[in-house]
Write an enzyme that holds these catalytic residues in place. Sequence first.
Site, PDB file in Angstrom:
ATOM      1  N   LYS A  79     -25.865 -45.609  -6.327  1.00  0.00           N
ATOM      2  CA  LYS A  79     -26.776 -45.297  -5.230  1.00  0.00           C
ATOM      3  C   LYS A  79     -28.139 -44.990  -5.839  1.00  0.00           C
ATOM      4  CE  LYS A  79     -26.915 -42.125  -1.220  1.00  0.00           C
ATOM      5  NZ  LYS A  79     -26.164 -41.072  -0.512  1.00  0.00           N
ATOM      6  N   SER A 154     -25.311 -42.031   4.285  1.00  0.00           N
ATOM      7  CA  SER A 154     -26.459 -42.662   3.682  1.00  0.00           C
ATOM      8  C   SER A 154     -26.129 -43.587   2.517  1.00  0.00           C
ATOM      9  CB  SER A 154     -27.424 -41.585   3.195  1.00  0.00           C
ATOM     10  OG  SER A 154     -26.817 -40.799   2.181  1.00  0.00           O
ATOM     11  N   SER A 178     -21.949 -38.647   3.602  1.00  0.00           N
ATOM     12  CA  SER A 178     -22.561 -39.902   3.156  1.00  0.00           C
ATOM     13  C   SER A 178     -21.746 -40.775   2.219  1.00  0.00           C
ATOM     14  CB  SER A 178     -23.910 -39.624   2.503  1.00  0.00           C
ATOM     15  OG  SER A 178     -24.865 -39.415   3.500  1.00  0.00           O
TER      16      SER A 178
HETATM   17  N1  GLN Z   1     -25.498 -38.288   7.857  1.00  0.00           N
HETATM   18  C1  GLN Z   1     -25.748 -37.005   7.306  1.00  0.00           C
HETATM   19  C2  GLN Z   1     -27.211 -36.681   7.402  1.00  0.00           C
HETATM   20  O1  GLN Z   1     -27.919 -37.449   7.920  1.00  0.00           O
HETATM   21  C3  GLN Z   1     -25.208 -36.917   5.930  1.00  0.00           C
HETATM   22  C4  GLN Z   1     -26.145 -37.292   4.859  1.00  0.00           C
HETATM   23  C5  GLN Z   1     -25.550 -37.201   3.513  1.00  0.00           C
HETATM   24  O2  GLN Z   1     -24.382 -36.869   3.353  1.00  0.00           O
HETATM   25  N2  GLN Z   1     -26.368 -37.437   2.512  1.00  0.00           N
HETATM   26  O3  GLN Z   1     -27.654 -35.666   6.952  1.00  0.00           O
END
Ligand code: GLN
Length: 491
Positions: A79, A154, A178
């Site tokens: 990532k 994400s 994420s």
């Molecule tokens: N979808 C969650 C957010 O928008 C999780 C993001 C993540 O785990 N980095 O914060």
Amino acid sequence: MELSSLTIEQASAGLRKKEFSSVEITEAVLKRIDSVDTNVHAYLSVLEEEAHIAAKMADEVLGRENTAGSLLGIPVALKDNMTMAGTITTSASRMLEHYRAPYDGTVVSCLKKEGAVIIGKTNLDEFAMGSSTENSAFGPTSNPWDLSCVPGGSSGGSAAAVSADECIYALGSDTGGSIRQPASLCGVVGLKPTYGQVSRYGLIAMASSLDQIGPITKTVKDAAIVFDAIKGADLRDASSARADRKSTLGTITGDIKGLKIGVPREYFIEGMDLEIEKATREAIEVYRSLGAEIIDVSLPHTEYALAVYYIIMPAEVSANLARFDGVRYGFRDEDAQDLTTLYQESRRKGFGAEVRRRIILGTYTLSSGYADAYYKKAQKVRARIEKDFAHAFTQVDCLLTPTTPALAFRKGEKSADPLTMYLEDIFTVSANIAGVPGISLPCGFASREGNNLPMGLQLMGKHWDEATILNAAFSYEQATLWHVRRPDILS
Ligand code: GLN
């Protein structure tokens, strides 16, 4: 079978038997990226040259010895919020578009030590904030099962790359879901380890009391292999707590007779996708038939988890992202005539809308007069949520829930309404709030307009006990065939 579609276990076995070389798998993966990534857009950068060098080195080692680690010579995607020396690390933000990392993060050092072939950096929501990868400053990623849909986020690029065979496995980061949510939406396995298992040194911080790095893989055993390679205490991350190097893979037997699995009633909510609910209930029956004891449990503060997360996370975001000031890091507005304008304009132009929204929310909830009403209160509720888990784990060995309330959604469907997007995280944020490990694995498919969309099952475990959820996940994987399906939309 194409070499790019192998699992880590298969690739590792084949390399040892000299059925193919690391250079050959690497080339097969690069070819796959070449043919499908214009459609998927999982990658922000492909490290062709570096990958070739690493593959050649791996082949030399493989020619000399047979004792090498199980990741040797196998292509992995990172990532793009993880630093690797000499490579651009953007976190999918204009702010870091040209940032070349001067050092390897600890996970990258671990992978290099194993002789892994790092093939590229994957797309994400900007600074890991989002659930669809649409918040990337460099364009969205598509779901390999239906290109009109999002892959989740994400770590959407990592999950899509694994699902589309554009790498053998990938690393993601998980602050509120994420790793697990995109794994679920892309039909692959994603493990968020216990808070503190994996060093975050070299991970561009989002919310430091929640962030954790973990693997996204095609199978459960692959997730254990990667987890074993990256876990461990690290002096450069004060939150990395354990020096335990014991193999988790070695404890996976698939035998779950007598395992107590808790099903928290708060995770079957009104408004969730009915096919997901059905698939989860069917998975429970599979577990029963495998000899597990299914126990109805309650995590009574679950309904507050999302609110707690969306107070604590932005507060930490606002603190962590203060460093991007146009002076020390990244994008600088060159037209600014004075220092205040330089800060303001660099941040206004360098950050996207969602990142700015969270910084503003976080600054607000931390500001004097509001910190007690919001931030401190959220911390108190956080403690209650932690207690819910501690109490449940006096009754059961692990918890089973759906990973997401909805299937992969169409691009654009939720991006105009942040609250609908935040609801995606409803089943995943609690594990981060409590710091416990969670894994998502494929548990079925729903068909929509001629395409199959994957669904995911989540297992959460006790602190430091990834072994139990990995074993339970493996047992289910052995009993079902969901994990062998691959998207055919791309071929
Ligand atoms: N979808 C969650 C957010 O928008 C999780 C993001 C993540 O785990 N980095 O914060």
